[in-house]
Design a protein around this motif. Structure first.
Motif: not given
Length: 377
Positions: A246-266
């Motif tokens: 999800d990228g709608l809220a502010d600081h989307p990249f920072g939130r991902l780095i901090a452990g934000g929820r995502a679907s990861w394709f390995i």
């Protein structure tokens, strides 16, 4: 986020961030979301200070241009879309430039078409430009060149373009920011019991079916979950991990780095292993270089192939074509990508690298085949 995935993201040297129109454009005003863009810029600058190279793939030009030209809502004719892209690209880059300006960080526009990512010579030229921009400390902002693209020759969405860019720059991770936090086994808007898929190691028919049943398309965008899955398939084949988040809220990249929820394709293999497998096993050599014993020894020690160690050039090929490297007995020692055409290579074989410019009239690369574009047999 899985801790191993989080660790891998922290170790990534090159990352491609893709943002769709639905994130960049305010649905009410039709203008760029300036405060959100500023938060993205802050995240990118922080990552750059940590030693990571960031490339942005950004949609939004057509949506911005539509409003600027007063074009009606709904599907645009091809010529209207091209006009909107021409008017909107200026506004899109201005918005990104304004976001990075407080950090004294330059942004650089890079408009590409499928030809630039599918034809090897243009691929190499585009890669060299992006590499140079990153080395200069700039943040490349890539978009499809909709002003000249046709319906028959275009990507049509920036998800797959982002995957090609990730391949081109040798990215370790591709982040596809969306209006949802990843892939679900059903549409979460219709089914509150839909299960979030946190990790995908095989893009199976079942995964494709999930994407086909979920239309995550926003009102101003052209992509959906299906195109994101296809982008993941392209990028993971090159050893690049992919996240949909999800990228709608502010600081989307920072939130991902901090452990934000995502679907990861390995990816099945790391980027270097995938690339070397491609170099070593998937190339049909257009020609070859026959080298002396000294050059053979240098290659085995991890060096690039310099002109001075080449005895003969066989075949006719262009810069960027696949070639074989043979020893005095005709045995193939390595495969690689030639930095020169056969005609230019013929003129500089056996010569020192610092003589290339005087001989050819332009300052080419010092190596005929750089070690990064070479794999031993």
């Amino acid at each position: 986020m899985d801790s191993m995935t989080l660790e891998a993201l922290g170790r990534a040297k090159r990352i491609v961030l893709k943002f769709g129109s639905s994130l960049i454009i305010d649905p009410v005003s039709g203008e760029a979301r300036s405060s959100w863009l500023a938060s993205v810029a802050a995240d990118v600058v922080k990552a750059r200070l940590a030693g990571q190279h960031i490339v942005i793939v950004s949609s939004g030009a057509v949506a911005l241009g539509r409003g600027a030209l007063g074009l009606p809502p709904g599907k645009l004719k091809l010529e209207e879309k091209q006009a909107a892209a021409a008017a909107g690209q200026v506004r899109l880059m201005a918005a990104w430039g304004e976001a990075f300006a407080p950090h004294k960080t330059a942004v650089a526009q890079a408009l590409v078409t499928p030809d630039d990512t599918e034809r090897r010579r243009r691929w190499l030229n585009a890669r060299a430009t992006l590499d140079t921009l990153l080395a200069c400390g700039a943040v490349p902002v890539v978009n499809e060149n909709d002003t000249v693209a046709t319906d028959e020759l275009r990507y049509g969405d920036n998800d797959r373009l982002a995957a090609r860019v990730a391949q081109m720059v040798g990215a370790d991770a591709l982040i596809l920011f969306s209006d949802v936090d990843g892939l679900y086994d059903a549409d979460p808007r219709d089914n509150p019991k839909a299960r979030h898929i946190g990790e995908v190691r095989d893009i199976s028919p079942a995964i494709d079916a999930m994407a086909g049943g979920i239309n995550q398309k926003a009102g101003v965008g052209s992509g959906g979950m299906r195109t994101k899955i296809e982008a993941a398939r392209i990028a993971t084949a090159a050893g690049c991990a992919v996240a949909i988040t999800d990228g709608l809220a502010d600081h989307p990249f920072g939130r991902l780095i901090a452990g934000g929820r995502a679907s990861w394709f390995i990816p099945a293999a790391d980027r270097e292993s995938a690339r070397r497998a491609w170099l070593g096993h998937s190339l049909n050599p257009a020609g070859s270089f026959c080298i002396d014993a000294g050059a053979a020894k240098a290659l085995k020690a991890g060096a690039s192939l310099l002109p001075i160690g080449v005895r003969t050039v066989e075949g006719q090929f262009e810069r960027g074509d696949a070639i074989a490297i043979k020893d005095d007995h005709g045995r193939i020692l390595a495969h690689g990508i030639s930095a020169y055409s056969s005609s230019d290579a013929q003129q500089i074989l056996g010569r020192h690298s610092d003589e290339i410019e005087d001989i050819l009239g332009y300052a080419g690369r010092p190596a005929l085949v750089h070690r990064d574009d070479l794999v031993l047999s």
